[in-house]
Design a protein around this motif. Structure first.
Motif, PDB file in Angstrom:
ATOM      1  N   LYS A   5      38.900  28.990  24.493  1.00 22.78           N
ATOM      2  CA  LYS A   5      37.738  29.631  25.108  1.00 22.78           C
ATOM      3  C   LYS A   5      38.101  29.956  26.551  1.00 22.78           C
ATOM      4  O   LYS A   5      38.468  29.058  27.317  1.00 22.78           O
ATOM      5  N   ASN A   8      37.751  30.853  33.137  1.00 24.63           N
ATOM      6  CA  ASN A   8      37.651  31.581  34.414  1.00 24.63           C
ATOM      7  C   ASN A   8      37.937  33.065  34.211  1.00 24.63           C
ATOM      8  O   ASN A   8      38.177  33.521  33.086  1.00 24.63           O
ATOM      9  N   LYS A  10      40.385  34.986  35.166  1.00 26.30           N
ATOM     10  CA  LYS A  10      41.736  35.355  34.771  1.00 26.30           C
ATOM     11  C   LYS A  10      41.911  35.157  33.266  1.00 26.30           C
ATOM     12  O   LYS A  10      42.520  35.989  32.585  1.00 26.30           O
TER      13      LYS A  10
ATOM     14  N   SER B  24      49.828  32.184  35.450  1.00 29.54           N
ATOM     15  CA  SER B  24      48.716  33.153  35.386  1.00 29.54           C
ATOM     16  C   SER B  24      47.444  32.631  36.056  1.00 29.54           C
ATOM     17  O   SER B  24      46.593  33.400  36.461  1.00 29.54           O
ATOM     18  N   ALA B  25      47.307  31.283  36.155  1.00 29.79           N
ATOM     19  CA  ALA B  25      46.115  30.658  36.748  1.00 29.79           C
ATOM     20  C   ALA B  25      44.877  30.855  35.878  1.00 29.79           C
ATOM     21  O   ALA B  25      43.757  30.743  36.358  1.00 29.79           O
ATOM     22  N   ALA B  26      45.094  31.143  34.588  1.00 36.04           N
ATOM     23  CA  ALA B  26      43.967  31.247  33.655  1.00 36.04           C
ATOM     24  C   ALA B  26      43.557  29.837  33.217  1.00 36.04           C
ATOM     25  O   ALA B  26      44.395  28.964  33.065  1.00 36.04           O
ATOM     26  N   VAL B  27      42.242  29.629  33.052  1.00 34.28           N
ATOM     27  CA  VAL B  27      41.738  28.344  32.560  1.00 34.28           C
ATOM     28  C   VAL B  27      41.139  28.560  31.174  1.00 34.28           C
ATOM     29  O   VAL B  27      40.230  29.377  31.007  1.00 34.28           O
ATOM     30  N   PHE B  28      41.664  27.839  30.185  1.00 35.88           N
ATOM     31  CA  PHE B  28      41.145  27.914  28.824  1.00 35.88           C
ATOM     32  C   PHE B  28      40.682  26.534  28.378  1.00 35.88           C
ATOM     33  O   PHE B  28      41.307  25.522  28.703  1.00 35.88           O
ATOM     34  N   ALA B  74      48.223  33.671  24.735  1.00 32.67           N
ATOM     35  CA  ALA B  74      47.793  33.241  26.066  1.00 32.67           C
ATOM     36  C   ALA B  74      48.933  32.606  26.859  1.00 32.67           C
ATOM     37  O   ALA B  74      48.749  32.185  27.990  1.00 32.67           O
ATOM     38  N   ILE B 346      39.867  29.015  41.914  1.00 26.84           N
ATOM     39  CA  ILE B 346      40.106  28.723  40.497  1.00 26.84           C
ATOM     40  C   ILE B 346      39.349  29.728  39.641  1.00 26.84           C
ATOM     41  O   ILE B 346      39.879  30.272  38.664  1.00 26.84           O
ATOM     42  N   HIS B 347      38.115  29.994  40.017  1.00 24.55           N
ATOM     43  CA  HIS B 347      37.284  30.898  39.216  1.00 24.55           C
ATOM     44  C   HIS B 347      37.893  32.295  39.148  1.00 24.55           C
ATOM     45  O   HIS B 347      37.922  32.931  38.095  1.00 24.55           O
ATOM     46  N   LYS B 348      38.386  32.762  40.287  1.00 21.28           N
ATOM     47  CA  LYS B 348      38.957  34.104  40.311  1.00 21.28           C
ATOM     48  C   LYS B 348      40.355  34.132  39.699  1.00 21.28           C
ATOM     49  O   LYS B 348      40.874  35.192  39.385  1.00 21.28           O
ATOM     50  N   GLY B 349      40.960  32.961  39.573  1.00 20.79           N
ATOM     51  CA  GLY B 349      42.302  32.906  38.996  1.00 20.79           C
ATOM     52  C   GLY B 349      43.374  33.329  39.977  1.00 20.79           C
ATOM     53  O   GLY B 349      44.346  33.984  39.607  1.00 20.79           O
ATOM     54  N   ALA B 350      43.202  32.939  41.240  1.00 17.37           N
ATOM     55  CA  ALA B 350      44.192  33.295  42.258  1.00 17.37           C
ATOM     56  C   ALA B 350      45.555  32.720  41.883  1.00 17.37           C
ATOM     57  O   ALA B 350      45.664  31.555  41.525  1.00 17.37           O
ATOM     58  N   SER B 351      46.559  33.563  41.931  1.00 22.59           N
ATOM     59  CA  SER B 351      47.931  33.102  41.726  1.00 22.59           C
ATOM     60  C   SER B 351      48.749  33.698  42.857  1.00 22.59           C
ATOM     61  O   SER B 351      49.043  34.885  42.880  1.00 22.59           O
ATOM     62  N   TYR B 458      35.512  22.021  38.100  1.00 23.41           N
ATOM     63  CA  TYR B 458      35.318  23.377  37.574  1.00 23.41           C
ATOM     64  C   TYR B 458      35.015  23.324  36.073  1.00 23.41           C
ATOM     65  O   TYR B 458      34.091  23.980  35.585  1.00 23.41           O
ATOM     66  N   SER B 462      31.602  24.437  34.240  1.00 27.02           N
ATOM     67  CA  SER B 462      31.662  25.516  33.239  1.00 27.02           C
ATOM     68  C   SER B 462      30.986  25.091  31.938  1.00 27.02           C
ATOM     69  O   SER B 462      30.464  25.927  31.203  1.00 27.02           O
TER      70      SER B 462
END
Lengths: 119, 478
Positions: A5, A8, A10, B24-28, B74, B346-351, B458, B462
């Motif tokens: 899921k 964020n 990104k 990528s700084a993506a959070v799954f 991913a 974190i929310h924006k996925g800054a890398s 975070y 969420s």
């Protein structure tokens, strides 16, 4: 995605990128199509292995020869060398290899005299 | 080809498992099937069919196939490779538009804070006998405004920040520069956002009035209640500044309501009670938010924070962050800005390829008009990037960006926190190690610990109050 899921922003971008594309026409070759563009909203798709990429191997057929190609390189050599770059990558006359075909009076006969050129 | 785990940081929150993917700084969030696949690969590389066979007693085969495909897509897992992949090294386009210009309008100060990076033992710029003038002239300030507007590219808004020394010692230039910048920006169809940092000692009523009327963002440097503030933040004769600044700050907070006003606290080895400082500055004084930063100092200074000191700070940060979480679940504002800032990133996925915008979208100007990486380096010849008269030295800037890219920080290449940290503050690194290119290795553990805490918060938010995170979708984020 069912098992991951995205949380964020990104991750949402990654997920969007992985979504199966709904439009079956997407990814179609547009460069060779006749008539008005059929996919006006999309940027053109270039097929892999076209002459925009350095991809040797297009100049031979499955048997390793040239006779089976739709345009054998020895026949359209001059076209590619002077006016057009398609379909084979050959040195261009305008900038890099003005004398490349100097010893080649008739391509069908003299093509073996044309040497390799390294950029 | 066997599959293996790629680079990520796993964490748990609200009873769920999450991954923070690097780079990528993506959070799954993972479901049970995805967790099982990750756990299996954690025990060693396996081929796709081995994975499916191994887990088929717990999950359906097609479900497993689907999960493996999603994890591959991913980039949580990938085909096993020998050695490590080199970090990508994409340099930013030059000229990069300028978003923020920091003007050191003076290098004089009416306080003598013992730990000050500008005057203390670790100073870079000679502020006493150096060639930089004590005060920035109106002419230099105007040239700075022109440079800022000229270099802001297609940005509609430019940010002008006034800094010092004690910024308000040069209030006349500050005042005229704001008027000038407004006029010039309007002529160019742009806007300017103004802010300043001050120690609060010179906040006279007419100055407060001016700042409120002109919507100037204000950050106050203050360390906490009297006994903490007066330990380092002293006048030249050694007397503490608390009793001078507290009433002035209260008056500022009462009158200046057009912008949220924040406090910035410098933490030293002697700071022991962060929650008390926070309570005092928010509850008793009335600040909207409070940010904490460890003092920048070479390690042999008595006030420098050592390793156990960082552990202590982290423990207290975690307590206060827990409080932030409770407030966030209840949709209430909590002023611990260190959490808020990290959550936003974190929310924006800054890398990040660079730890901050210094030398990129942010530049500092010395009192004499030299352009530098940021306000902390302004006036130092070794870190000069042009001048407001001659413009930005693009060669020096490109050279700096080429040398300070994250891909060249070998120590960072194995760290999962690098998308957010990218090696840390250039000035801190220069003070500690003598080079901006050096990662700040003395606080790696602290950064990883703090990032992990913020990721958990975070994740909790969420799951339990996702609408709280909507605020970070808006531009500006506040």
């Amino acid at each position: 995605m069912k098992h991951l899921k995205s949380v964020n922003r990104k991750a949402a971008m990654v997920e969007q990128d992985l979504e199966p594309k709904g439009n079956p026409q997407e990814g179609d070759v547009v460069a060779l199509q006749q008539g008005p563009p059929q996919q006006p909203q999309q940027s053109p798709h270039f097929p892999l292995g076209c002459s925009l990429q350095f991809d040797p191997g297009w100049e031979v057929d499955s048997s390793g020869g040239t006779a089976g190609l739709c345009q054998p390189v020895e026949r359209d050599l001059f076209d590619c060398h002077t006016g057009c770059y398609w379909p084979a990558q050959v040195p261009d006359q305008l900038n890099h290899a003005p004398d490349w075909t100097g010893k080649c009076a008739a391509a069908q006969k003299d093509w073996r005299k044309i040497d390799l050129i390294f950029p | 080809m066997p599959l293996q785990l790629r680079e990520f940081h796993p964490f748990q929150a609200a009873g769920r498992r999450f991954v923070y993917l690097v780079p990528s700084a993506a959070v799954f969030a993972l479901d049970d099937t995805a967790s099982a696949v990750v756990d299996a690969l954690d025990r060693g590389p396996r081929t796709r069919s081995q994975l499916v066979d191994e887990l088929s007693n717990r999950f359906g085969r097609s479900e497993l196939e689907e999960t493996v495909s999603e994890l591959l897509g991913a980039r949580t897992i990938g085909e096993a490779v020998d050695g490590t992949e080199p970090l990508s090294r994409n340099l930013p386009p030059v000229p990069f538009p300028l978003t923020t210009l920091v003007l050191n309008v003076t290098n004089k100060c009416n306080l003598s804070c013992t730990y000050c990076y500008e005057y203390g033992e670790d100073r870079i710029v000679d502020t006493r006998d150096g060639k930089q003038p004590a005060f920035m002239s109106e002419e230099t300030a105007r040239q700075s405004v022109e440079l800022m507007l000229r270099e802001s590219g297609s940005n509609k808004v430019a940010h002008l920040t006034f800094f010092g020394g004690e910024t308000l010692l040069n209030f006349p230039v500050l005042k005229s520069t704001i008027a000038y910048a407004r006029r010039r920006a309007a002529e160019m169809g742009k806007e300017v956002d103004f802010s300043l940092t001050t120690n609060g000692t010179l906040l006279r009523p007419e100055i407060i009035e001016f700042l409120a009327e002109n919507r100037v963002g204000v950050t106050i440097s203050i360390d906490g209640p009297r006994e903490i503030q007066d330990q380092f933040r002293v006048f030249h004769d050694g007397t503490g500044s608390y009793d001078v600044v507290a009433p002035r700050i209260r008056e500022l907070l009462r009158r200046h309501r057009t912008r949220p006003i924040g406090a910035r606290v410098t933490l030293t080895s002697t700071t022991s009670d962060i929650r008390r400082i926070f309570r005092h500055l928010t509850g008793e004084i009335g600040f909207w938010e409070v940010g904490f930063a460890p003092v920048t100092a070479s390690p042999n200074r008595l006030y420098a924070i050592d390793e156990p000191g960082f552990d202590h700070v982290l423990a207290q940060f975690r307590e206060l962050a827990g409080e932030f979480l409770d407030y966030a679940i209840a949709d209430r504002h909590h002023g611990f800005s260190n959490v808020r800032d990290t959550l936003e990133e974190i929310h924006k996925g800054a890398s990040k390829a660079y730890p901050c915008g210094a030398g990129l979208g942010l530049l500092g100007v010395s009192t004499g008009g030299d352009v530098a990486l940021c306000h902390r380096f302004a006036g130092s010849d070794a870190h000069k990037l042009g001048s407001v008269g001659d413009g930005i030295d693009r060669r020096a800037q490109s050279d700096f960006l080429a040398r300070n890219h994250i891909a060249d920080k070998t120590d960072c290449s194995k760290c999962w926190a690098r998308p957010l940290c990218a090696g840390g503050c250039y000035h801190e690194a220069y003070t500690r190690y003598g080079a901006t290119t050096h990662p700040n290795l003395h606080y790696c553990e602290w950064i990883r610990g703090w990032t992990d805490t913020c990721l958990q918060i975070y994740g909790e938010i969420s799951e339990r109050n996702p609408k709280f995170l909507k605020q970070f979708d808006e531009p500006g984020g506040l």
